[in-house]
Design a protein around this motif. Structure first.
Motif, PDB file in Angstrom:
ATOM      1  N   LEU A 253      91.548 -25.821  25.955  1.00 59.17           N
ATOM      2  CA  LEU A 253      92.219 -26.910  24.920  1.00 59.17           C
ATOM      3  C   LEU A 253      92.345 -28.152  25.646  1.00 59.17           C
ATOM      4  CD1 LEU A 253      94.633 -24.729  23.147  1.00 59.17           C
ATOM      5  CD2 LEU A 253      92.445 -25.554  22.188  1.00 59.17           C
ATOM      6  N   VAL A 254      92.689 -28.296  26.912  1.00 61.79           N
ATOM      7  CA  VAL A 254      93.027 -29.489  27.572  1.00 61.79           C
ATOM      8  C   VAL A 254      91.719 -30.302  27.727  1.00 61.79           C
ATOM      9  CG1 VAL A 254      95.201 -28.593  29.000  1.00 61.79           C
ATOM     10  CG2 VAL A 254      92.822 -28.476  30.093  1.00 61.79           C
ATOM     11  N   LYS A 255      90.619 -29.760  27.413  1.00 62.35           N
ATOM     12  CA  LYS A 255      89.277 -30.644  27.589  1.00 62.35           C
ATOM     13  C   LYS A 255      88.990 -31.254  26.265  1.00 62.35           C
ATOM     14  CE  LYS A 255      87.386 -27.706  31.229  1.00 62.35           C
ATOM     15  NZ  LYS A 255      86.407 -26.625  31.772  1.00 62.35           N
ATOM     16  N   THR A 256      89.723 -30.940  25.257  1.00 62.10           N
ATOM     17  CA  THR A 256      89.715 -31.558  23.971  1.00 62.10           C
ATOM     18  C   THR A 256      90.754 -32.846  23.617  1.00 62.10           C
ATOM     19  OG1 THR A 256      91.203 -30.002  22.800  1.00 62.10           O
ATOM     20  CG2 THR A 256      89.361 -29.103  23.248  1.00 62.10           C
ATOM     21  N   LYS A 257      90.511 -33.182  22.453  1.00 64.23           N
ATOM     22  CA  LYS A 257      91.274 -34.412  22.138  1.00 64.23           C
ATOM     23  C   LYS A 257      92.729 -34.124  21.868  1.00 64.23           C
ATOM     24  CE  LYS A 257      87.896 -36.999  19.710  1.00 64.23           C
ATOM     25  NZ  LYS A 257      87.219 -37.593  18.149  1.00 64.23           N
ATOM     26  N   MET A 258      93.207 -32.893  21.917  1.00 68.49           N
ATOM     27  CA  MET A 258      94.506 -32.436  21.718  1.00 68.49           C
ATOM     28  C   MET A 258      95.119 -31.942  23.182  1.00 68.49           C
ATOM     29  SD  MET A 258      94.069 -29.658  18.996  1.00 68.49           S
ATOM     30  CE  MET A 258      93.022 -28.461  19.643  1.00 68.49           C
ATOM     31  N   ALA A 259      94.518 -32.645  24.188  1.00 67.75           N
ATOM     32  CA  ALA A 259      95.120 -32.343  25.745  1.00 67.75           C
ATOM     33  C   ALA A 259      96.477 -32.848  25.976  1.00 67.75           C
ATOM     34  CB  ALA A 259      93.998 -33.122  26.568  1.00 67.75           C
ATOM     35  N   LYS A 260      96.782 -33.770  25.408  1.00 66.88           N
ATOM     36  CA  LYS A 260      98.285 -34.259  25.413  1.00 66.88           C
ATOM     37  C   LYS A 260      99.167 -33.463  24.940  1.00 66.88           C
ATOM     38  CE  LYS A 260      99.141 -38.633  25.788  1.00 66.88           C
ATOM     39  NZ  LYS A 260      98.996 -40.105  25.516  1.00 66.88           N
ATOM     40  N   SER A 261      98.907 -32.972  23.714  1.00 63.08           N
ATOM     41  CA  SER A 261      99.961 -32.301  22.999  1.00 63.08           C
ATOM     42  C   SER A 261     100.004 -30.669  23.608  1.00 63.08           C
ATOM     43  CB  SER A 261      99.336 -32.209  21.575  1.00 63.08           C
ATOM     44  OG  SER A 261      99.459 -33.189  20.976  1.00 63.08           O
ATOM     45  N   VAL A 262      98.875 -30.368  24.097  1.00 61.37           N
ATOM     46  CA  VAL A 262      98.692 -28.899  24.677  1.00 61.37           C
ATOM     47  C   VAL A 262      99.599 -28.826  25.879  1.00 61.37           C
ATOM     48  CG1 VAL A 262      97.151 -27.234  26.060  1.00 61.37           C
ATOM     49  CG2 VAL A 262      96.501 -28.240  23.908  1.00 61.37           C
ATOM     50  N   LEU A 263      99.686 -29.947  26.851  1.00 64.56           N
ATOM     51  CA  LEU A 263     100.340 -29.976  28.059  1.00 64.56           C
ATOM     52  C   LEU A 263     101.649 -30.259  27.580  1.00 64.56           C
ATOM     53  CD1 LEU A 263      97.883 -32.223  30.252  1.00 64.56           C
ATOM     54  CD2 LEU A 263      98.097 -29.806  30.529  1.00 64.56           C
ATOM     55  N   ASP A 264     101.854 -31.023  26.658  1.00 68.66           N
ATOM     56  CA  ASP A 264     103.482 -31.081  26.182  1.00 68.66           C
ATOM     57  C   ASP A 264     103.999 -29.831  25.801  1.00 68.66           C
ATOM     58  OD1 ASP A 264     105.803 -32.531  26.054  1.00 68.66           O
ATOM     59  OD2 ASP A 264     105.159 -33.517  24.130  1.00 68.66           O
ATOM     60  N   ALA A 265     103.489 -29.035  25.059  1.00 68.44           N
ATOM     61  CA  ALA A 265     103.836 -27.893  24.585  1.00 68.44           C
ATOM     62  C   ALA A 265     104.228 -26.896  25.906  1.00 68.44           C
ATOM     63  CB  ALA A 265     102.897 -27.104  23.560  1.00 68.44           C
ATOM     64  N   GLY A 266     103.304 -26.822  26.716  1.00 64.87           N
ATOM     65  CA  GLY A 266     103.872 -25.904  27.606  1.00 64.87           C
ATOM     66  C   GLY A 266     103.663 -24.396  27.156  1.00 64.87           C
ATOM     67  N   PHE A 267     102.947 -23.840  26.335  1.00 67.52           N
ATOM     68  CA  PHE A 267     102.880 -22.500  25.873  1.00 67.52           C
ATOM     69  C   PHE A 267     102.157 -21.534  26.828  1.00 67.52           C
ATOM     70  CE2 PHE A 267      99.131 -24.472  23.494  1.00 67.52           C
ATOM     71  CZ  PHE A 267      98.089 -23.857  23.965  1.00 67.52           C
ATOM     72  N   SER A 268     101.324 -22.289  27.829  1.00 69.51           N
ATOM     73  CA  SER A 268     100.874 -21.395  29.122  1.00 69.51           C
ATOM     74  C   SER A 268     101.904 -20.974  29.987  1.00 69.51           C
ATOM     75  CB  SER A 268      99.774 -22.184  29.593  1.00 69.51           C
ATOM     76  OG  SER A 268      99.072 -21.305  30.888  1.00 69.51           O
ATOM     77  N   ALA A 269     102.904 -21.873  30.340  1.00 65.90           N
ATOM     78  CA  ALA A 269     103.987 -21.570  31.065  1.00 65.90           C
ATOM     79  C   ALA A 269     104.840 -20.592  30.564  1.00 65.90           C
ATOM     80  CB  ALA A 269     104.792 -23.028  31.650  1.00 65.90           C
ATOM     81  N   LEU A 270     104.965 -20.501  29.278  1.00 64.95           N
ATOM     82  CA  LEU A 270     105.738 -19.596  28.382  1.00 64.95           C
ATOM     83  C   LEU A 270     105.271 -18.262  28.627  1.00 64.95           C
ATOM     84  CD1 LEU A 270     108.238 -18.983  26.381  1.00 64.95           C
ATOM     85  CD2 LEU A 270     106.558 -19.476  24.633  1.00 64.95           C
ATOM     86  N   LYS A 271     103.873 -18.203  28.486  1.00 64.58           N
ATOM     87  CA  LYS A 271     103.508 -16.791  28.566  1.00 64.58           C
ATOM     88  C   LYS A 271     103.467 -16.296  30.139  1.00 64.58           C
ATOM     89  CE  LYS A 271      98.856 -16.859  27.014  1.00 64.58           C
ATOM     90  NZ  LYS A 271      97.567 -16.830  27.109  1.00 64.58           N
ATOM     91  N   THR A 272     103.349 -17.251  30.937  1.00 61.47           N
ATOM     92  CA  THR A 272     103.662 -16.669  32.419  1.00 61.47           C
ATOM     93  C   THR A 272     104.883 -16.080  32.505  1.00 61.47           C
ATOM     94  OG1 THR A 272     102.160 -18.394  33.109  1.00 61.47           O
ATOM     95  CG2 THR A 272     103.571 -17.310  34.873  1.00 61.47           C
ATOM     96  N   MET A 273     106.152 -16.943  32.048  1.00 56.04           N
ATOM     97  CA  MET A 273     107.374 -16.663  32.198  1.00 56.04           C
ATOM     98  C   MET A 273     107.707 -15.077  31.610  1.00 56.04           C
ATOM     99  SD  MET A 273     109.432 -20.147  31.385  1.00 56.04           S
ATOM    100  CE  MET A 273     109.250 -21.637  32.281  1.00 56.04           C
ATOM    101  N   LEU A 274     107.021 -15.074  30.318  1.00 56.48           N
ATOM    102  CA  LEU A 274     106.985 -13.716  29.594  1.00 56.48           C
ATOM    103  C   LEU A 274     106.757 -12.572  30.330  1.00 56.48           C
ATOM    104  CD1 LEU A 274     106.390 -14.850  25.998  1.00 56.48           C
ATOM    105  CD2 LEU A 274     108.400 -13.909  26.626  1.00 56.48           C
ATOM    106  N   LYS A 275     105.558 -12.721  30.889  1.00 55.03           N
ATOM    107  CA  LYS A 275     105.024 -11.659  31.819  1.00 55.03           C
ATOM    108  C   LYS A 275     105.815 -11.336  32.784  1.00 55.03           C
ATOM    109  CE  LYS A 275     100.696 -10.494  33.948  1.00 55.03           C
ATOM    110  NZ  LYS A 275      99.236 -11.150  34.179  1.00 55.03           N
ATOM    111  N   TYR A 276     106.352 -12.099  33.605  1.00 51.94           N
ATOM    112  CA  TYR A 276     107.049 -11.689  35.000  1.00 51.94           C
ATOM    113  C   TYR A 276     108.570 -10.922  34.758  1.00 51.94           C
ATOM    114  CZ  TYR A 276     109.409 -16.103  35.757  1.00 51.94           C
ATOM    115  OH  TYR A 276     110.500 -17.321  35.667  1.00 51.94           O
ATOM    116  N   LYS A 277     108.764 -12.027  33.382  1.00 51.87           N
ATOM    117  CA  LYS A 277     110.473 -11.464  33.012  1.00 51.87           C
ATOM    118  C   LYS A 277     110.388 -10.048  32.333  1.00 51.87           C
ATOM    119  CE  LYS A 277     112.278 -16.058  32.508  1.00 51.87           C
ATOM    120  NZ  LYS A 277     113.074 -17.136  31.763  1.00 51.87           N
ATOM    121  N   CYS A 278     109.117  -9.771  31.729  1.00 49.06           N
ATOM    122  CA  CYS A 278     109.074  -8.444  30.998  1.00 49.06           C
ATOM    123  C   CYS A 278     108.845  -7.461  32.277  1.00 49.06           C
ATOM    124  CB  CYS A 278     107.696  -8.247  30.125  1.00 49.06           C
ATOM    125  SG  CYS A 278     107.819  -9.149  28.438  1.00 49.06           S
ATOM    126  N   GLU A 279     108.074  -7.627  33.383  1.00 50.37           N
ATOM    127  CA  GLU A 279     108.136  -6.754  34.309  1.00 50.37           C
ATOM    128  C   GLU A 279     109.506  -6.417  35.096  1.00 50.37           C
ATOM    129  OE1 GLU A 279     105.250  -8.428  37.104  1.00 50.37           O
ATOM    130  OE2 GLU A 279     103.507  -7.979  35.910  1.00 50.37           O
TER     131      GLU A 279
END
Length: 353
Positions: A253-279
């Motif tokens: 998604l960061v290779k599209t026109k939505m790149a700035k919005s994607v990076l600002d949302a940070g949902f990839s970081a949220l997924k990483t946090m959920l993964k290690y906190k669940c463990e």
């Protein structure tokens, strides 16, 4: 294991800058030594081979011997990872545009931790201790510098046993841009759009070439986003026994026109946090293929002609299934489908009685 990051008090920055300069000297020496050996013999040096050439370096450079070994091991590891004969030179000059941020690695023998301070060799550094360091067993770590010249100590520690979660609820999570996450139970993690909030101030500082202000604003944006995501992920892990997330690919998604919005949302970081906190909390975490979850009605499981499709359908937030007549919020419907996929994955491989 877990990595603790604590800020070191500013009065120690000058000493750490000097040590970082010595680390850069050792890195550059070993980097050049390995490259010359490769050109002469056609073979790579291993970390063990380099130890013969770095004996006595700790006394000359005022570094702990474990730090010298850690530098060598890191260089050899990165050389293999990036498949390069020679890595980049580390620059210590603060006036240089190519200056490397400070980095001082160490191993367990080089560090002693007490509440409120970290002792490296014979030097003691005061930290803002929000964890209570004395209760942790340190494995390895490093001192690192950020772009504003602030120093932190990162410690890899054994994690004490956590209380297992008593929650019984399971949720599916649809990641997105309008809201960072929408859950199948109706919970919504909003998108505060921190970058957009400070974008005008950032532009003013950049046009004025005020580098110090630019770095401070970027750090503020990153810290606000990280704080928001940590609070959200902790809440989700605390209240649920199973968390199922769609495999939304931020890298594409960061290779599209939505790149700035994607990076600002940070949902990839949220997924990483959920993964290690669940463990850590003993909560089940599943990542599933979310293809067609937006188009499929979660009630009748049919792909309706009225459902939103592709990028053209991103503006459609609510729709009605023509097959069963159910009305859906786009994100909640997708979250329900993701949760259903997660339950199917958990059932795979279970032998019927």
């Amino acid at each position: 294991m877990k990595t603790l990051k604590l800020r070191i008090k500013d009065k120690h920055c000058k000493m750490l800058d000097q040590l970082a300069s010595e680390v850069n000297f050792v890195w550059n020496y070993v980097n050049d030594l390995c490259f010359k050996h490769l050109k002469r013999t056609g073979h790579f040096f291993s970390a063990y081979d380099v130890n013969e050439y770095t004996s006595g370096t700790s006394k000359l450079c005022n570094l702990h011997s474990q730090t010298v070994q850690a530098i060598t091991e890191e260089l050899v590891t990165r050389r293999k990872q990036f498949k390069k004969a020679k890595l980049k030179w580390r620059v210590s000059n603060k006036k240089s545009a190519r200056r490397s941020l400070g980095w001082i690695p160490f191993k367990k023998a080089a560090i002693k931790c007490t509440d409120g301070s970290v002792q490296y060799g014979k030097r003691q550094f005061k930290v803002w201790d929000s964890y209570g360091l004395s209760k942790y067993s340190v494995k390895t770590g490093s001192f690192v510098e950020d772009s504003r010249g602030r120093w932190y100590v990162c410690l890899v520690v054994d994690l004490p046993k956590q209380e297992q979660s008593t929650a019984k609820q399971s949720i599916g999570i649809d990641l997105g841009l309008k809201d960072v996450a929408t859950c199948s139970d109706g919970t919504v993690i909003s998108n505060p759009k921190f970058y957009r909030k400070y974008e005008q101030q950032l532009g003013i500082a950049q046009r004025a070439r005020n580098k110090k202000r630019v770095r401070a604003l970027h750090a503020k944006i990153a810290n606000c986003r990280k704080d928001h995501l940590h609070k959200a992920s902790t809440m989700l892990v605390k209240n649920n026994a199973l968390i199922v997330v769609g495999n939304l690919n931020a890298a594409k998604l960061v290779k599209t026109k939505m790149a700035k919005s994607v990076l600002d949302a940070g949902f990839s970081a949220l997924k990483t946090m959920l993964k290690y906190k669940c463990e850590n909390a003993g909560v089940s975490f599943e990542e599933v293929n979310e293809s067609y979850t937006t188009q499929t009605c979660s009630y009748c499981k049919s792909i309706s002609s009225s459902s939103p499709k592709g990028r053209a359908g991103l503006g459609i937030r609510e729709w009605q299934c023509h097959e069963c007549g159910s009305s859906w919020d786009r994100d909640i419907n997708s979250a329900l489908n993701i949760l259903a996929l997660g339950h199917k994955r958990l059932a795979v491989g279970i032998t019927p009685i």
